[in-house]
Design an enzyme around this catalytic site. Sequence first.
Site, PDB file in Angstrom:
ATOM      1  N   HIS A  17       0.839  -1.212   0.000  1.00 33.18           N
ATOM      2  CA  HIS A  17       0.000   0.000   0.000  1.00 33.18           C
ATOM      3  C   HIS A  17       0.871   1.259   0.000  1.00 33.18           C
ATOM      4  CE1 HIS A  17      -3.032  -2.707   2.282  1.00 33.18           C
ATOM      5  NE2 HIS A  17      -3.538  -2.506   1.088  1.00 33.18           N
ATOM      6  N   LYS A  41     -15.320  -8.834   4.116  1.00 35.13           N
ATOM      7  CA  LYS A  41     -14.215  -9.037   5.059  1.00 35.13           C
ATOM      8  C   LYS A  41     -14.597  -8.749   6.500  1.00 35.13           C
ATOM      9  CE  LYS A  41     -10.628  -8.069   1.658  1.00 35.13           C
ATOM     10  NZ  LYS A  41      -9.616  -7.112   1.203  1.00 35.13           N
ATOM     11  N   ARG A  89      -2.162  -6.241  -8.204  1.00 40.71           N
ATOM     12  CA  ARG A  89      -1.021  -7.118  -7.911  1.00 40.71           C
ATOM     13  C   ARG A  89      -0.809  -8.167  -8.984  1.00 40.71           C
ATOM     14  NH1 ARG A  89      -2.975  -8.146  -1.973  1.00 40.71           N
ATOM     15  NH2 ARG A  89      -4.740  -8.476  -3.323  1.00 40.71           N
ATOM     16  N   SER A 127      -2.824  -7.843   2.946  1.00 39.86           N
ATOM     17  CA  SER A 127      -3.091  -7.698   4.385  1.00 39.86           C
ATOM     18  C   SER A 127      -3.488  -9.035   4.991  1.00 39.86           C
ATOM     19  CB  SER A 127      -4.214  -6.684   4.612  1.00 39.86           C
ATOM     20  OG  SER A 127      -3.843  -5.426   4.132  1.00 39.86           O
TER      21      SER A 127
END
Length: 162
Positions: A17, A41, A89, A127
């Site tokens: 990030h 999440k 990514r 994360s």
Amino acid sequence: MRVAIYPGSFDPVTNGHLDIITRGLHLFDEVRVLIAHNNRKRGLFSVEERMDLVRASTQNARVSVDAFNGLLVEYARQIGAKVVLRGLRAVADFEYEFQMANMNRHLHSGIETIFMATGTSNFYVSSSLVREVASLGGDISQLVPKPVLTALREKYSAAPEE
Ligand code: PNS
């Protein structure tokens, strides 16, 4: 003033990030890191904790941090921003990001999502993996900023995972 909203869960913020934030500052006057709600999440850190960790890890006058519980496009309307910044990514990210970018443009035609390819040293960092590795005692010191390393150690020593 060119403002880019950089939304995400940031649970917690990682070096991946930070790479996007730093590179975003080359293109925009301000990068607004937005802790937004992701229905899919469950969080480890509270929203306040996440905001503090982003603040402690960035410390740049052109980086601001905020949180919002509603639609991202509503937040963008409220602050008059037109650009959403996201890191990409790998191919696996693409479908989800493509859907979100188009849904956001459907909801608010003035919004553009700009994707930045995550740097090669961070493309495997997420994360969720950082949380998992940290919870099992693995070394994540190269993957997260110092304040996050400390916070994760505290979190997992206070409440070890089963
Ligand atoms: O870091 P994440 O979890 O991949 O980020 C996803 C996030 C928080 C950017 C996305 O879930 C989001 O935009 N949430 C805000 C609510 C919203 O606008 N949902 C519709 C997205 S098309």
